[in-house]
Design a protein around this motif. Sequence first.
Motif, PDB file in Angstrom:
ATOM      1  N   VAL A 407       9.206  17.258  -0.876  1.00 42.76           N
ATOM      2  CA  VAL A 407      10.174  16.443  -0.556  1.00 42.76           C
ATOM      3  C   VAL A 407       9.735  15.506   0.517  1.00 42.76           C
ATOM      4  CG1 VAL A 407      12.482  15.591  -0.138  1.00 42.76           C
ATOM      5  CG2 VAL A 407      11.793  17.070  -1.902  1.00 42.76           C
ATOM      6  N   ASN A 408       9.538  16.224   1.696  1.00 40.94           N
ATOM      7  CA  ASN A 408       9.363  15.791   3.010  1.00 40.94           C
ATOM      8  C   ASN A 408       7.706  15.100   3.105  1.00 40.94           C
ATOM      9  OD1 ASN A 408      11.754  16.797   3.934  1.00 40.94           O
ATOM     10  ND2 ASN A 408      10.826  18.548   4.433  1.00 40.94           N
ATOM     11  N   SER A 409       6.976  15.473   2.064  1.00 39.81           N
ATOM     12  CA  SER A 409       5.701  14.582   2.438  1.00 39.81           C
ATOM     13  C   SER A 409       5.735  13.555   1.575  1.00 39.81           C
ATOM     14  CB  SER A 409       4.512  15.579   1.628  1.00 39.81           C
ATOM     15  OG  SER A 409       4.385  16.685   2.340  1.00 39.81           O
ATOM     16  N   ILE A 410       6.563  13.038   0.879  1.00 41.61           N
ATOM     17  CA  ILE A 410       6.497  11.638  -0.106  1.00 41.61           C
ATOM     18  C   ILE A 410       6.464  10.495   1.026  1.00 41.61           C
ATOM     19  CG2 ILE A 410       8.822  11.560  -0.624  1.00 41.61           C
ATOM     20  CD1 ILE A 410       8.053  10.360  -3.325  1.00 41.61           C
ATOM     21  N   PRO A 411       5.465   9.323   0.823  1.00 40.68           N
ATOM     22  CA  PRO A 411       5.501   8.594   2.067  1.00 40.68           C
ATOM     23  C   PRO A 411       6.668   7.408   1.641  1.00 40.68           C
ATOM     24  CG  PRO A 411       3.403   8.726   0.906  1.00 40.68           C
ATOM     25  CD  PRO A 411       4.415   9.663   0.000  1.00 40.68           C
ATOM     26  N   GLU A 412       7.221   6.781   2.756  1.00 42.25           N
ATOM     27  CA  GLU A 412       8.111   5.664   2.423  1.00 42.25           C
ATOM     28  C   GLU A 412       7.559   4.561   1.726  1.00 42.25           C
ATOM     29  OE1 GLU A 412      11.310   5.675   3.677  1.00 42.25           O
ATOM     30  OE2 GLU A 412      11.109   7.603   4.200  1.00 42.25           O
ATOM     31  N   SER A 413       6.279   4.414   1.883  1.00 42.72           N
ATOM     32  CA  SER A 413       5.697   3.359   1.044  1.00 42.72           C
ATOM     33  C   SER A 413       5.837   3.660  -0.482  1.00 42.72           C
ATOM     34  CB  SER A 413       4.193   3.279   1.412  1.00 42.72           C
ATOM     35  OG  SER A 413       3.564   4.243   0.999  1.00 42.72           O
ATOM     36  N   TYR A 414       5.697   4.904  -0.840  1.00 42.28           N
ATOM     37  CA  TYR A 414       5.862   5.143  -2.048  1.00 42.28           C
ATOM     38  C   TYR A 414       7.386   5.043  -2.496  1.00 42.28           C
ATOM     39  CZ  TYR A 414       4.573   7.176  -6.755  1.00 42.28           C
ATOM     40  OH  TYR A 414       4.394   7.320  -8.047  1.00 42.28           O
ATOM     41  N   LYS A 415       8.251   5.344  -1.694  1.00 43.31           N
ATOM     42  CA  LYS A 415       9.810   5.281  -2.067  1.00 43.31           C
ATOM     43  C   LYS A 415      10.109   3.692  -2.438  1.00 43.31           C
ATOM     44  CE  LYS A 415      11.359   9.185   0.490  1.00 43.31           C
ATOM     45  NZ  LYS A 415      12.179   9.407   1.678  1.00 43.31           N
ATOM     46  N   ARG A 416       9.328   2.885  -1.268  1.00 42.42           N
ATOM     47  CA  ARG A 416       9.495   1.407  -1.640  1.00 42.42           C
ATOM     48  C   ARG A 416       9.071   0.825  -3.018  1.00 42.42           C
ATOM     49  NH1 ARG A 416       8.272   1.346   4.039  1.00 42.42           N
ATOM     50  NH2 ARG A 416       6.247   0.769   3.462  1.00 42.42           N
ATOM     51  N   TYR A 417       7.869   1.621  -3.312  1.00 40.22           N
ATOM     52  CA  TYR A 417       7.463   1.016  -4.378  1.00 40.22           C
ATOM     53  C   TYR A 417       8.400   1.498  -5.751  1.00 40.22           C
ATOM     54  CZ  TYR A 417       4.445   2.001  -8.647  1.00 40.22           C
ATOM     55  OH  TYR A 417       3.918   2.091  -9.958  1.00 40.22           O
ATOM     56  N   LEU A 418       8.971   2.439  -5.620  1.00 40.29           N
ATOM     57  CA  LEU A 418       9.636   2.917  -6.608  1.00 40.29           C
ATOM     58  C   LEU A 418      11.156   2.039  -6.787  1.00 40.29           C
ATOM     59  CD1 LEU A 418       9.490   6.782  -6.846  1.00 40.29           C
ATOM     60  CD2 LEU A 418       8.734   5.079  -8.405  1.00 40.29           C
ATOM     61  N   VAL A 419      11.919   1.685  -5.517  1.00 42.42           N
ATOM     62  CA  VAL A 419      12.949   0.933  -5.336  1.00 42.42           C
ATOM     63  C   VAL A 419      12.632  -0.409  -5.935  1.00 42.42           C
ATOM     64  CG1 VAL A 419      14.399  -0.179  -3.861  1.00 42.42           C
ATOM     65  CG2 VAL A 419      13.926   2.189  -3.549  1.00 42.42           C
ATOM     66  N   ASN A 420      11.458  -1.155  -5.606  1.00 45.12           N
ATOM     67  CA  ASN A 420      11.049  -2.458  -6.031  1.00 45.12           C
ATOM     68  C   ASN A 420      11.034  -2.436  -7.498  1.00 45.12           C
ATOM     69  OD1 ASN A 420      11.212  -3.440  -3.462  1.00 45.12           O
ATOM     70  ND2 ASN A 420       9.325  -3.135  -3.118  1.00 45.12           N
ATOM     71  N   GLY A 421      10.436  -1.406  -8.126  1.00 44.38           N
ATOM     72  CA  GLY A 421      10.008  -1.120  -9.568  1.00 44.38           C
ATOM     73  C   GLY A 421      11.388  -1.056 -10.209  1.00 44.38           C
ATOM     74  N   LEU A 422      12.333  -0.290  -9.747  1.00 43.05           N
ATOM     75  CA  LEU A 422      13.733  -0.528 -10.410  1.00 43.05           C
ATOM     76  C   LEU A 422      14.633  -1.793 -10.230  1.00 43.05           C
ATOM     77  CD1 LEU A 422      15.090   3.122  -8.400  1.00 43.05           C
ATOM     78  CD2 LEU A 422      14.916   2.724 -11.003  1.00 43.05           C
ATOM     79  N   ARG A 423      14.290  -2.358  -9.018  1.00 42.43           N
ATOM     80  CA  ARG A 423      14.737  -3.764  -9.129  1.00 42.43           C
ATOM     81  C   ARG A 423      14.363  -4.602  -9.904  1.00 42.43           C
ATOM     82  NH1 ARG A 423      14.706  -4.251  -3.836  1.00 42.43           N
ATOM     83  NH2 ARG A 423      16.731  -3.477  -3.282  1.00 42.43           N
ATOM     84  N   GLU A 424      12.986  -4.746 -10.057  1.00 43.67           N
ATOM     85  CA  GLU A 424      12.293  -5.658 -11.053  1.00 43.67           C
ATOM     86  C   GLU A 424      12.496  -5.205 -12.445  1.00 43.67           C
ATOM     87  OE1 GLU A 424       8.290  -6.018  -9.752  1.00 43.67           O
ATOM     88  OE2 GLU A 424       9.006  -6.495  -7.744  1.00 43.67           O
ATOM     89  N   ASP A 425      12.295  -3.961 -12.738  1.00 43.57           N
ATOM     90  CA  ASP A 425      12.069  -3.461 -14.098  1.00 43.57           C
ATOM     91  C   ASP A 425      13.612  -3.498 -14.637  1.00 43.57           C
ATOM     92  OD1 ASP A 425       9.420  -3.572 -13.959  1.00 43.57           O
ATOM     93  OD2 ASP A 425       9.373  -1.407 -13.492  1.00 43.57           O
ATOM     94  N   PHE A 426      14.425  -3.462 -14.071  1.00 49.31           N
ATOM     95  CA  PHE A 426      15.790  -3.069 -14.735  1.00 49.31           C
ATOM     96  C   PHE A 426      16.697  -4.491 -14.182  1.00 49.31           C
ATOM     97  CE2 PHE A 426      14.446   1.148 -14.507  1.00 49.31           C
ATOM     98  CZ  PHE A 426      14.694   1.410 -16.085  1.00 49.31           C
ATOM     99  N   ASP A 427      16.328  -5.715 -13.765  1.00 52.95           N
ATOM    100  CA  ASP A 427      16.873  -6.776 -13.609  1.00 52.95           C
ATOM    101  C   ASP A 427      18.275  -6.680 -12.552  1.00 52.95           C
ATOM    102  OD1 ASP A 427      17.278  -9.565 -13.845  1.00 52.95           O
ATOM    103  OD2 ASP A 427      18.587  -9.281 -15.666  1.00 52.95           O
TER     104      ASP A 427
END
Length: 458
Positions: A407-427
């Motif tokens: 958990v502590n090693s996952i980069p913030e950039s990858y979290k942003r990638y997932l959040v932006n994907g949630l926002r775009e793909d689920f409208d």
Amino acid sequence: MAKIAIVGRPNVGKSTLFNRLVGKKLAIVNDQPGVTRDRREAMGRLRGRDLQMIDTAGFENETGDKLEARMRAQTEQAVRDADVCLFVYDARAGVTSLDEIFAEFVRRANVPVVLVANKCESRAGDVGLSEGYSLGLGDPIAVAAEHNIGMVELDEEIDDRLEGVDLSPEPDPIDRSDAPVRIAIVGRPNAGKSTLINTLIGQDRLLVGPEAGVTRDSITIDHMWQDRRIQLHDTAGMRKKSKVHDTLEKMSVSDSLHAIRFAQVVVLLMDAQNCFDKQDLQIAALVEREGRALVLGVTKWDTVSNKSEAAKAIRAKADHLLPQLRGLPVVMFSGLTGKRVDTLLPAIEKIQIDWSAKVKTSELNEWLGEKIRRHPPPAVAGRHIRPKYISQTKTRPPTFVLKCSRVNSIPESYKRYLVNGLREDFDLPGTPIRLIVKADKNPYIDEGGTKTRGGNND
């Protein structure tokens, strides 16, 4: 429901009495005269009876276009609408000429009146208490609202006055059976927040004017729109923190922050000629941190010449300056003329629905597998991070929990990638999204956190 208006000249303790009667510190109280400007309404209860309490601006003997004259008009309207008036005067200062002028207006209004001699906590108010008889409004009731003195006698007097009031049921234009959609209108001073609300509800309910900082209290107004109950919260203008030194302004800003925290949707109002000031961006960031749905309202749109180019530039700027809310709804209108104001509430409705959205777990995990295949998380120190499972745990705002290793090693950039994907793909454009990353349970770690024989922390 009976309406009880609390009236009197400035600085006699009306807001303190209002807070005491509704049982909450709603109205801003300060030693400075003229703190209250708009009518503020709240529910109170007296001997098993629900009441609508109305706090009013201090009466000033002014006419014309002055701010004090507009405040006087609001107070006079409250008197005309009330079933009972609480006429408050300062017993320590005694009856003044302004008290006498206002008392004459109240007598002519032909409304049942309770005369309240406030600040009677000591003998300093004895002379002023006896002077109250000269106002011709009946026997004064000695109270000290700040110290909760005399409230039982005041309750009895209000109850007696209500006995002669016709309280037969009247049709209520507001359907109170469902919880309302709470909408806070925020922005810098003089952005046009009160003007916008007056236009939305179709009446001059709030005090407006060219002066900056007219609104001080956060005023709540119930309204029906397309058979839905909404609550509009007008707030004081919010300046940069470094410029706020006055105690009263600090209290007003605190009231505005409270309105944001308890709203569902926040409309950030900006002047079309000066959008995205640093303070606008700070307010938007605050709204996102609080997890409220946000709509950008660009008012005074009638002053813009090339509207299509300006609209395109504003939307592009919103995506660039607020990447954490990409796709944020931006609505352009004129609060003063009412042009295109009808586009604001549909935008609010849509983002409120998105803000309350719930996504199926099966769809989320299919989506997660596709996202990982397209863009796997980077290896850290030669060891892979393995996202394994995602689910939505909350709405308002949508909150997701991702289970993964390291958990502590996952980069913030990858979290942003997932959040932006949630926002775009689920409208979910413009909706604040929370992603919480938790460690997946490791079978080689016991409940005490100790690695068992043959275990691997990865």
